[in-house]
Motif scaffolding. Structure first.
Motif, PDB file in Angstrom:
ATOM      1  N   ARG A  74     -27.509  27.980  62.635  1.00  0.00           N
ATOM      2  CA  ARG A  74     -28.220  29.011  63.311  1.00  0.00           C
ATOM      3  C   ARG A  74     -29.179  29.965  62.258  1.00  0.00           C
ATOM      4  N   SER A  75     -30.147  30.493  62.501  1.00  0.00           N
ATOM      5  CA  SER A  75     -30.834  31.335  61.465  1.00  0.00           C
ATOM      6  C   SER A  75     -31.428  32.219  62.346  1.00  0.00           C
ATOM      7  N   ALA A  76     -31.819  33.461  61.380  1.00  0.00           N
ATOM      8  CA  ALA A  76     -32.424  34.779  62.012  1.00  0.00           C
ATOM      9  C   ALA A  76     -33.253  35.331  60.861  1.00  0.00           C
ATOM     10  N   LEU A  77     -34.618  35.926  61.531  1.00  0.00           N
ATOM     11  CA  LEU A  77     -35.366  36.579  60.576  1.00  0.00           C
ATOM     12  C   LEU A  77     -35.190  38.138  60.760  1.00  0.00           C
ATOM     13  N   PHE A  78     -35.079  38.808  59.684  1.00  0.00           N
ATOM     14  CA  PHE A  78     -34.960  40.195  59.653  1.00  0.00           C
ATOM     15  C   PHE A  78     -36.125  40.849  59.094  1.00  0.00           C
ATOM     16  N   THR A  79     -36.809  41.876  59.830  1.00  0.00           N
ATOM     17  CA  THR A  79     -37.922  42.669  59.317  1.00  0.00           C
ATOM     18  C   THR A  79     -37.833  44.066  59.827  1.00  0.00           C
ATOM     19  N   ASP A  80     -38.906  45.049  59.682  1.00  0.00           N
ATOM     20  CA  ASP A  80     -38.955  45.964  60.227  1.00  0.00           C
ATOM     21  C   ASP A  80     -39.979  46.540  61.296  1.00  0.00           C
ATOM     22  N   GLY A  81     -39.902  47.808  61.686  1.00  0.00           N
ATOM     23  CA  GLY A  81     -40.780  48.002  63.011  1.00  0.00           C
ATOM     24  C   GLY A  81     -42.058  47.866  63.018  1.00  0.00           C
ATOM     25  N   ARG A  82     -42.692  47.779  61.606  1.00  0.00           N
ATOM     26  CA  ARG A  82     -44.001  47.614  61.524  1.00  0.00           C
ATOM     27  C   ARG A  82     -44.551  46.099  62.128  1.00  0.00           C
ATOM     28  N   TYR A  83     -43.486  45.217  62.280  1.00  0.00           N
ATOM     29  CA  TYR A  83     -43.587  43.949  62.371  1.00  0.00           C
ATOM     30  C   TYR A  83     -43.175  43.473  63.683  1.00  0.00           C
ATOM     31  N   THR A  84     -42.895  44.134  64.656  1.00  0.00           N
ATOM     32  CA  THR A  84     -42.202  43.741  65.850  1.00  0.00           C
ATOM     33  C   THR A  84     -42.822  42.642  66.562  1.00  0.00           C
ATOM     34  N   THR A  85     -44.102  42.955  66.862  1.00  0.00           N
ATOM     35  CA  THR A  85     -44.978  42.107  67.659  1.00  0.00           C
ATOM     36  C   THR A  85     -45.258  40.867  66.739  1.00  0.00           C
ATOM     37  N   GLN A  86     -45.716  41.095  65.672  1.00  0.00           N
ATOM     38  CA  GLN A  86     -46.123  39.877  64.724  1.00  0.00           C
ATOM     39  C   GLN A  86     -45.002  38.998  64.441  1.00  0.00           C
ATOM     40  N   ALA A  87     -43.891  39.480  64.176  1.00  0.00           N
ATOM     41  CA  ALA A  87     -42.643  38.572  64.077  1.00  0.00           C
ATOM     42  C   ALA A  87     -42.323  37.791  65.210  1.00  0.00           C
ATOM     43  N   LYS A  88     -42.484  38.443  66.348  1.00  0.00           N
ATOM     44  CA  LYS A  88     -41.938  37.665  67.764  1.00  0.00           C
ATOM     45  C   LYS A  88     -42.963  36.572  67.702  1.00  0.00           C
ATOM     46  N   ALA A  89     -44.378  36.671  67.485  1.00  0.00           N
ATOM     47  CA  ALA A  89     -45.321  36.019  67.618  1.00  0.00           C
ATOM     48  C   ALA A  89     -45.411  34.944  66.706  1.00  0.00           C
ATOM     49  N   GLU A  90     -45.086  35.080  65.527  1.00  0.00           N
ATOM     50  CA  GLU A  90     -45.017  34.140  64.489  1.00  0.00           C
ATOM     51  C   GLU A  90     -43.994  33.267  64.402  1.00  0.00           C
ATOM     52  N   ALA A  91     -42.827  34.005  64.418  1.00  0.00           N
ATOM     53  CA  ALA A  91     -41.403  33.010  64.257  1.00  0.00           C
ATOM     54  C   ALA A  91     -40.735  32.412  65.422  1.00  0.00           C
ATOM     55  N   GLU A  92     -41.567  31.581  65.965  1.00  0.00           N
ATOM     56  CA  GLU A  92     -41.261  30.669  67.170  1.00  0.00           C
ATOM     57  C   GLU A  92     -39.806  30.070  67.204  1.00  0.00           C
ATOM     58  N   GLY A  93     -39.157  30.347  67.950  1.00  0.00           N
ATOM     59  CA  GLY A  93     -37.733  29.678  68.027  1.00  0.00           C
ATOM     60  C   GLY A  93     -36.828  30.275  67.025  1.00  0.00           C
ATOM     61  N   VAL A  94     -37.212  31.185  66.323  1.00  0.00           N
ATOM     62  CA  VAL A  94     -36.038  31.910  65.437  1.00  0.00           C
ATOM     63  C   VAL A  94     -35.976  33.328  65.965  1.00  0.00           C
ATOM     64  N   ARG A  95     -34.587  33.644  65.987  1.00  0.00           N
ATOM     65  CA  ARG A  95     -34.054  34.862  66.258  1.00  0.00           C
ATOM     66  C   ARG A  95     -34.816  36.106  65.391  1.00  0.00           C
ATOM     67  N   VAL A  96     -35.147  36.956  66.003  1.00  0.00           N
ATOM     68  CA  VAL A  96     -35.897  38.082  65.371  1.00  0.00           C
ATOM     69  C   VAL A  96     -35.088  39.316  65.642  1.00  0.00           C
ATOM     70  N   VAL A  97     -34.726  40.141  64.147  1.00  0.00           N
ATOM     71  CA  VAL A  97     -34.135  41.163  64.418  1.00  0.00           C
ATOM     72  C   VAL A  97     -34.864  42.394  63.737  1.00  0.00           C
ATOM     73  N   ILE A  98     -35.010  43.397  64.261  1.00  0.00           N
ATOM     74  CA  ILE A  98     -35.743  44.531  63.730  1.00  0.00           C
ATOM     75  C   ILE A  98     -34.975  45.716  63.496  1.00  0.00           C
ATOM     76  N   ASP A  99     -35.207  46.331  62.424  1.00  0.00           N
ATOM     77  CA  ASP A  99     -34.189  47.548  61.876  1.00  0.00           C
ATOM     78  C   ASP A  99     -35.078  48.342  60.827  1.00  0.00           C
ATOM     79  N   LYS A 100     -34.388  49.486  60.716  1.00  0.00           N
ATOM     80  CA  LYS A 100     -35.328  50.237  59.654  1.00  0.00           C
ATOM     81  C   LYS A 100     -34.906  49.793  58.451  1.00  0.00           C
TER      82      LYS A 100
END
Lengths: 370, 370
Positions: free
Chosen positions: B39-65
Motif C-alpha cells: 500500500r502507498s499513500a500521498l499526503f499533502t495539504d488543502g492547497r493541493y486537493t484538486t491537483q493531487a487527486k488529478a495527478e496521483a492516479e491510483g494512489v490514495r490521497v490524504v489531505i490535512d493541515k
C-alpha cells in the motif's frame, strides 16, 4: 554571535549557500563558514580557489579536497571548540553524521547545538548596499512589465508572455528569474500559483503576472493583474477591493509595527468586501538573497518590522466558478453566476523610518483594460 | 521495496519532491509518500486537493493541515509500522525532530532507519514514457541551438545569447531551463561553469554554450562550443581532441559497462593529447527529473550501466593563460603562448540494448568557425 551564545554555544557553523554568501561574500556552490569568537574562516575546495579569495574579502579562506563542512568542523575542534551552533533546518541527517564522524570521539556527542535561522534573522534587515541592489532589481521588474504589456493580447499564450518577460529580464541584466514566472489568464487567474502554460489569453478576462529577477544576487518580486476586454462589474469590484487592501497594508508599514497588523490591514478590507475566504494566503514575506525570507507577513505574526527590512505586500482574491443560485455574501449580496477568476497585486516595500517605501512604484497599479 | 527490507525496515517514507513525483505523479511543492507493504499513500495539504487527486492516479490521497511528513509518519505508526526507512540525504535534522515528536513514545527511538538514494536508484532507469519526454526535451534543446547561432557574433554579449536561447526554450514549450544557462566566451571559455555575463563575444575565440530545458518535468542537458573568427592551430587541435574524447566515450556506452570505463574512454584520448590535467571534471552524470542524478560517470566508478539509463557525456579541456616559455607537454610539445580558452562538448545519451543512442544528435558537433 549573541544568539549563538544564548543557544549555549561558543561557535557557529554555516553551510546554507545564501547564509555563506551573506557572511563571507562567497557565491560558489560549495562552502562553509565557521565563526569562533571574533574569528571566522571560509572553507571550500580547489575549484573555487581564485573565486573565493576574490569574493571573500577580509575572511580567511581555506582550500581543501574534503567537504567544506568537514573541514570547518575539524578546524573548530582543533581550535578547542566544544559546543557549536548549526542550523537544523538547513542540515541533512546525512551531513550531520558525516560531520560528527570528523570530530574527536571525546567531543562528538555534545558538540552540535541545534539552532534555527540564526543567520536568516540577521539577513532580514538590509544594509545600504543590499537596498541599492534590491532597488535595481525592482526597477528592472517594472521596466519588464511596461515593455511586455504590448504582448498581453487575446490569443497570445501565457508562455509567450513569460518568454517576453524573461527575455527582457536577461537583456536588462538579470542573472536569473527569482522564481518560476506566473502568468495566469482567464479562469486560471483563480489559481494563486498558476505557472505560465500554453493556455491562450482570453478576449475577456484577467491576466495575473507574478515575476521577479535576480540582480547582483538579490531578488525582486512583484505582481500586476490587468483585464483584457470589457470587465463585468463584479470583476471591477474585486480588483478594486484587492487594490484597496494592498494599499491599506502598505500604509500600515512602519518600524515597530507587528507583521500581523500589516496582514490584518489588508484582510480587514477584503473582509468588509465579503472576500475574506477568497483571500486564501498570507499577505507577504521578506525578500533578499532568497525569494522567500523572514519576516512572515501573516495573521497573528508578532514579529515587529524594523527599518531596513524589505517585504512583499501581495493580497489577492480567488473566486471559483459560481452558479446563479443566490445567497452569496460576497460583494454585499451582488454575487452572480460566472466563471472563475482572481486578482493579486503585489509590491516590494522597504521599511524606512517614515513608513513603507514602495520599490516597485514605477509600475502602475491602476485598473487597466487592454 | 526490496531495498527497504534489506535496510531492515518494513516501510518507506519519501519527502524529496522529485522522488514524490516519481512515485505518485504529484508535482506540488509540499507532499510526502508513505509505502507500507503493497500500500502507498500521498499526503499533502488543502492547497493541493484538486491537483493531487488529478495527478496521483491510483494512489490514495490524504489531505490535512499538518505537514505532509508528519501526517505520513502518524499514518504509518497507526498501521503498526515500527521501522521506517527514510533518505538521510534529503531530510533535515529539524524535519527529523518534528517527525519523531509525532510518533508514540514507544516506537520513537528506533522508528527511523537511515537510507540513502533508495528512490534515486529506481529513477536511474527510465521507462518508455520518461524516455519520450526526455527525447522531446533534447530535441527542443537542439532546435534552440540551431536558432541561436545567428546571434553568436562578435560584440553580442553572453547574456544576449542566453536570452535568445531562453526565449526560444519558452516559445518551444519548455517549463523552465534545467539549470542556469552557461555562455562562456573568449578567455571565459576556460571556466568550466561560466554563467552568462555582460562580457562581449570576441572577434576571435571560443564560445561555449551549455544549457538545458525542462519538458513535462524532465531535463535536457547539452553543450556545444563554436569558434568565432579564424582559430589558431592549437585551438583547432584542442577542439578535435575533446571531440574525439567525447565520441570515444559515447562509443563505450552499453549495458553492463562500468561507468568508470566510459570515463576512461574519454580520459584516455585527452591523456594521449597531453590534456589530461586540463580535463578537470568527471565525464558525465545521469539526468531525468533532476539535472544531476545517478549514475556518476567518473573515474573508477564501478556502477554498471543499464538499459534505459540516460546519461550525459561531456568531456572538456580548459587551458589557462600560458607564456611562451616552452617545455609544456600539451599537444605533443607544441604548446605556445596564448590567452586562456576552453572547449566542452556534451550530448545526452540513452543506454540501449545496442549501445549508446545520442538524444542530442540533431545539433552538429562539427568544427564551426562563425
Amino acid at each position: 554571535m549573541r544568539a549563538v551564545e544564548a543557544a549555549g554555544a561558543e561557535a557557529l557553523l554555516v553551510t546554507h549557500g545564501p547564509d555563506v554568501r551573506y557572511l563571507s561574500g562567497f557565491t560558489g556552490s560549495s562552502g562553509a563558514v565557521a565563526m569562533v569568537g571574533g574569528r571566522s574562516a571560509l572553507f571550500t575546495d580547489g575549484r573555487y580557489t581564485t573565486q573565493a579569495k576574490a569574493e571573500a574579502e577580509g575572511v580567511r579562506v581555506v582550500i581543501d579536497k574534503r567537504a567544506p563542512a568537514v573541514q570547518a568542523v575539524e578546524w573548530m575542534a582543533a581550535a578547542g571548540v566544544t559546543r557549536c551552533a548549526f542550523d537544523a533546518g538547513q542540515t541533512t541527517v546525512a551531513a550531520m553524521e558525516t560531520m560528527k564522524k570528523a570530530l574527536p570521539a571525546g567531543v562528538r556527542r555534545s558538540f552540535f547545538v541545534a539552532g534555527s535561522g540564526l543567520v536568516a534573522r540577521l539577513r532580514e534587515v538590509k544594509d545600504e548596499d543590499e537596498i541599492a541592489r534590491m532597488k535595481r532589481a525592482a526597477e528592472l521588474g517594472c521596466r519588464m512589465f511596461e515593455a511586455v504589456l504590448e504582448f498581453v493580447v487575446p490569443g497570445a499564450t501565457e508562455v509567450e508572455v513569460a518568454a517576453e518577460l524573461e527575455y527582457r529580464a536577461r537583456m536588462g541584466g538579470a542573472e536569473a528569474m527569482s522564481f518560476e514566472t506566473i502568468v495566469a489568464s482567464g479562469e486560471r487567474s483563480a489559481l494563486p500559483h498558476g505557472r505560465a502554460t500554453g493556455a491562450k489569453l482570453p478576449k475577456r478576462g484577467f491576466v495575473t503576472m507574478d515575476f521577479g529577477v535576480v540582480v547582483d544576487g538579490y531578488c525582486s518580486d512583484m505582481t500586476r493583474t490587468v483585464h483584457l476586454g470589457r470587465a463585468t462589474d463584479e470583476a471591477w469590484d474585486v480588483y478594486h477591493s484587492v487594490l484597496e487592501a494592498q494599499e491599506a497594508a502598505v500604509a500600515a508599514i512602519a518600524p515597530g509595527v507587528r507583521c500581523g497588523e500589516v496582514d490584518e490591514a489588508a484582510r480587514a478590507v477584503l473582509r468588509r468586501a465579503g472576500l475574506e475566504k477568497e483571500f486564501s494566503h498570507s499577505t507577504g514575506h521578506g525578500v533578499g538573497l532568497e525569494i522567500h525570507e523572514g519576516p512572515r507577513i501573516a495573521a497573528k505574526q508578532e514579529q515587529v518590522l524594523k527599518q531596513g527590512m524589505v517585504i512583499t505586500v501581495e493580497p489577492g482574491a480567488y473566486l471559483a466558478t459560481r452558479t446563479a443560485v443566490g445567497g452569496g455574501k460576497a460583494l454585499g449580496g451582488t454575487k452572480r453566476s460566472g466563471g472563475a477568476f482572481g486578482v493579486r497585486i503585489e509590491d516590494m516595500v522597504l521599511v524606512t523610518e517614515g513608513g513603507g517605501e514602495v520599490l516597485t512604484s514605477a509600475s502602475p497599479k491602476v485598473w487597466m483594460e487592454l
